[in-house]
Design a protein around this motif. Structure first.
Motif, PDB file in Angstrom:
ATOM      1  N   SER A  81       0.838  -1.205   0.000  1.00  0.00           N
ATOM      2  CA  SER A  81       0.000   0.000   0.000  1.00  0.00           C
ATOM      3  C   SER A  81       0.866   1.246   0.000  1.00  0.00           C
ATOM      4  CB  SER A  81      -0.910   0.023   1.224  1.00  0.00           C
ATOM      5  OG  SER A  81      -1.756  -1.075   1.236  1.00  0.00           O
ATOM      6  N   GLU A  82       1.882   1.218   0.842  1.00  0.00           N
ATOM      7  CA  GLU A  82       2.770   2.386   0.937  1.00  0.00           C
ATOM      8  C   GLU A  82       3.508   2.607  -0.374  1.00  0.00           C
ATOM      9  OE1 GLU A  82       5.324   1.886   4.309  1.00  0.00           O
ATOM     10  OE2 GLU A  82       3.606   1.694   5.670  1.00  0.00           O
ATOM     11  N   ARG A  84       2.595   1.649  -3.397  1.00  0.00           N
ATOM     12  CA  ARG A  84       1.629   2.149  -4.395  1.00  0.00           C
ATOM     13  C   ARG A  84       1.418   3.641  -4.230  1.00  0.00           C
ATOM     14  NH1 ARG A  84      -1.434  -2.675  -3.423  1.00  0.00           N
ATOM     15  NH2 ARG A  84      -2.788  -1.651  -1.908  1.00  0.00           N
ATOM     16  N   ASN A  85       1.230   4.041  -2.989  1.00  0.00           N
ATOM     17  CA  ASN A  85       0.946   5.445  -2.716  1.00  0.00           C
ATOM     18  C   ASN A  85       2.112   6.342  -3.142  1.00  0.00           C
ATOM     19  OD1 ASN A  85       1.056   7.775  -0.323  1.00  0.00           O
ATOM     20  ND2 ASN A  85      -0.966   7.391  -1.176  1.00  0.00           N
ATOM     21  N   PHE A  90      -1.828   5.831 -10.749  1.00  0.00           N
ATOM     22  CA  PHE A  90      -2.704   5.028 -11.608  1.00  0.00           C
ATOM     23  C   PHE A  90      -3.609   5.906 -12.471  1.00  0.00           C
ATOM     24  CE2 PHE A  90      -1.876   1.843  -8.324  1.00  0.00           C
ATOM     25  CZ  PHE A  90      -1.672   0.723  -9.090  1.00  0.00           C
ATOM     26  N   PRO A 110      -4.972  10.613  -2.763  1.00  0.00           N
ATOM     27  CA  PRO A 110      -3.712   9.919  -2.452  1.00  0.00           C
ATOM     28  C   PRO A 110      -2.913  10.627  -1.356  1.00  0.00           C
ATOM     29  CG  PRO A 110      -3.989  10.188  -4.817  1.00  0.00           C
ATOM     30  CD  PRO A 110      -5.050  11.017  -4.172  1.00  0.00           C
ATOM     31  N   ILE A 112      -4.147  12.123   1.231  1.00  0.00           N
ATOM     32  CA  ILE A 112      -4.709  11.763   2.543  1.00  0.00           C
ATOM     33  C   ILE A 112      -3.992  10.520   3.056  1.00  0.00           C
ATOM     34  CG2 ILE A 112      -6.745  10.822   3.700  1.00  0.00           C
ATOM     35  CD1 ILE A 112      -8.452  12.605   1.929  1.00  0.00           C
ATOM     36  N   TYR A 113      -3.827   9.525   2.142  1.00  0.00           N
ATOM     37  CA  TYR A 113      -3.187   8.280   2.573  1.00  0.00           C
ATOM     38  C   TYR A 113      -1.690   8.456   2.760  1.00  0.00           C
ATOM     39  CZ  TYR A 113      -7.746   6.449   1.553  1.00  0.00           C
ATOM     40  OH  TYR A 113      -9.091   6.230   1.568  1.00  0.00           O
TER      41      TYR A 113
END
Lengths: 232, 393
Positions: A81-82, A84-85, A90, A110, A112-113
């Protein structure tokens, strides 16, 4: 040249009942910084699976995948996840904007994450929407935007974290001819700025916007040669 | 993490607001459950307070002894009473002798008047007895004075226009001097003191012609020691009746109070248990809606994961959504519950009391319900594979 994506002997198999189906067959694939690579292949060729692995949405059955120094092939879901962020932007065929959020809020997601403060998020999202030509549509919801505008919002969202790679899956697939060309022009502008882009498509015409084309067929990746073009 | 939490709260809230009608229907179960719990607890508490208040008025520091007697001995003798009076921690012993007769004043006859024999202790332990005049004194008891106090009905009937004090009436053929009048009774009593005359109990014994006292009110000094004192009284009574346990009955107000509280306590627990069932049903409603929500938002969840949301972040968002729904239902239920118990207690005619623990109980319960029933759907959401989720368009 700086290699930022390095795939070595990537194999992906799926179990279909008793049978094992090999979707990706020892893929070796490199992307240099600043390249605009298109992966060309018909449906069922394994290109979606390859995209999922490039995008860190899935991990290979075997092989090594290094993305900007991250050993992606052996990561757990949390770390993926990290990555990807941080590393991937994408862009989807169906835009995948959240219908209830404004353009600005969609672009912010993105960040926010990534744990960025609200004030900074707003500033950066606004700047990014202005960059893709939607500075006057910040408060619009997706259904108040045309298809091309929605894809621009999605591109702004992909760019917001300044990822290592922009990963686009049939980005013009849901758009008409004219709008598709405009989106490709935007891709080429981004490429000219030095962004690294990996685009997946089944459309050879679209694929030619890239600086390099690779073909995928039945799970095997080959470099695109001039004679292919002539025969095709 | 702070940013993430704040955003999760915001996102959950937006989703609830977006589906107003559905959210409202979902929280209805919890709302009704909490309403029921609050209303039941408050109303039962109101009734309990009311009963306890009435019992307390009769005196928690009083031990009442009723004598059935044995064939050989129909009541307590003066010696027995003197014996009991020696017990420690006693404020006093008040024997009660009662009978019924007619009384005459100035040629006017009043039938069926209760004659009650008491002593100074009886008056000393209740300030709600004497209206005018003086109470019975120890001298009256010891010298069997022919004095009496009369109830309000007697006053009304025989002395409509004059003061009864120091007038002479004839009770069962014997002349007595009126020394005082009794207060009008509050109504909550088995025998009405309004239609009665009170004389020294020694006098009453001669009037009725008995050597036995059939009832005792024993007043305790320290209420905390009432059980020990009761035990001593019991042992004295056993001695007096030759160890025949059927000869007497001891009624301790504290015992009655305990029984009442135990009964209402059991009742509240039972009712709260029934209300808790509706809370669980409400929780299932929340779980149902959350599962639907997760299915509906599969694509959104997949996208959020693709953009970098961790499984824990997705889970937090959905758990918070369930928690908010449930808490919101709890708060609305609390308001409805207070309103209903206010109206309910007014209707029954008891005092409205908001039981302090009912608020944290209701909110805590609904929070637990939200968390418990939101966990599984949230876990399901967090486990969604982003690829499958994105493909489901």
């Amino acid at each position: 040249m700086n290699t930022i994506l390095n795939m070595k002997d990537i194999v992906k198999t799926y179990r279909m009942g008793d049978e094992e189906q090999r979707v990706l067959n020892e893929i070796n694939f490199n992307v240099e910084q600043g390249e605009f690579v298109t992966i060309l292949g018909p449906s069922g060729s394994g290109k979606s699976t390859l995209m999922n692995i490039i995008g860190c949405l899935d991990v290979p059955t075997s092989g090594n995948y290094d993305l900007n120094g991250n050993d992606v092939a052996h990561m757990d879901e949390e770390t993926l996840s990290e990555v990807r962020n941080r590393e991937i932007g994408f862009i989807f065929q169906q835009f995948q904007l959240l219908p209830r959020l404004s353009a600005l809020d969609n672009v912010e997601l993105p960040l926010i994450y990534a744990g960025v403060s609200e004030k900074e998020r707003k500033q950066r999202a606004k700047a990014m929407l202005e960059k893709v030509g939607l500075g006057t549509k910040l408060k619009n919801k997706p259904n108040q935007l045309s298809g091309g505008q929605q894809q621009r919002v999605a591109i702004a969202r992909a760019l917001i974290t300044q990822p290592t790679i922009l990963l686009a899956d049939e980005p013009t697939g849901a758009l008409d001819q004219k709008t598709g060309v405009q989106i490709m022009e935007l891709f080429q502008e981004l490429h000219a700025e030095g962004k690294t882009i990996v685009m997946i498509t089944h459309d050879e015409k679209i694929a030619r916007h890239g600086s390099r084309i690779v073909k995928i067929l039945d799970g095997t990746l080959t470099e695109y040669r001039q004679e292919d073009e002539q025969h095709g | 993490m702070d940013t993430m939490f704040k955003e999760s709260v915001k996102m959950s809230w937006q989703n609830i607001i977006h589906n107003k009608m559905r959210s409202f229907l979902t929280i209805l179960g919890v709302l009704i459950g909490v309403t029921a719990i609050i209303a039941l607890i408050s109303i039962v508490q109101g009734v309990t307070d009311n009963i306890t208040g009435e019992v307390m008025k009769m005196g928690a520091n009083k031990i009442t002894v009723q004598i059935a007697g044995t064939p050989l001995k129909q009541g307590l003798t003066q010696t027995d009473i003197n014996e009991i009076a020696q017990i420690e921690n006693l404020k006093g012993v008040s024997p009660t002798v009662s009978g019924q007769t007619s009384i005459v004043y100035n040629g006017e006859v009043m039938e069926e008047v209760a004659v009650q024999g008491n002593n100074d202790v009886h008056f000393a332990n209740s300030d709600e007895l004497l209206e005018t005049g003086r109470p019975i004194t120890i001298v009256d008891v010891e010298s069997k004075n022919r004095v009496c106090l009369i109830g309000q009905d007697v006053v009304k009937e025989l002395f409509p226009a004059e003061s009864p004090i120091n007038k002479e009436i004839i009770i069962n053929g014997v002349t007595h001097t009126i020394i005082g009048t009794l207060q009008k009774s509050s109504g909550f009593s088995a025998s009405s003191p309004d239609q009665s005359v009170v004389v020294p109990y020694t006098t009453a014994m001669s009037l009725i012609g008995t050597g036995y006292v059939p009832a005792l009110d024993i007043y305790v000094e320290d209420e905390a020691l009432a059980p020990e004192t009761t035990a001593e009284v019991e042992s004295a009574l056993l001695t007096a009746f030759n160890y025949n346990e059927d000869g007497f009955r001891i009624v301790n107000m504290q015992n009655i109070l305990d029984t009442v509280e135990q009964m209402t306590g059991t009742m509240s627990m039972l009712l709260a248990g029934i209300a808790a069932i509706s809370l669980v049903v409400g929780g299932i409603g929340i779980m149902n809606m959350m599962l639907v929500t997760v299915t509906e938002r599969t694509t959104e969840i997949g996208l959020r994961k693709a953009l970098g949301a961790k499984p824990g972040t997705i889970q937090l968002q959905f758990v918070l959504e369930a928690l908010f729904l449930s808490l919101f239902g709890g708060i609305l239920g609390l308001i409805c519950g207070i309103f209903i118990s206010f109206v309910g207690t007014m209707a029954i005619g008891v005092e409205f009391t908001l039981v302090g623990y009912s608020i944290p109980l209701a909110l805590g319960f609904s929070a637990v319900i939200g968390l418990a029933f939101g966990y599984a759907p949230a876990k399901k959401a967090s486990r969604l594979n982003p690829i499958d989720a994105l493909r489901s368009v």
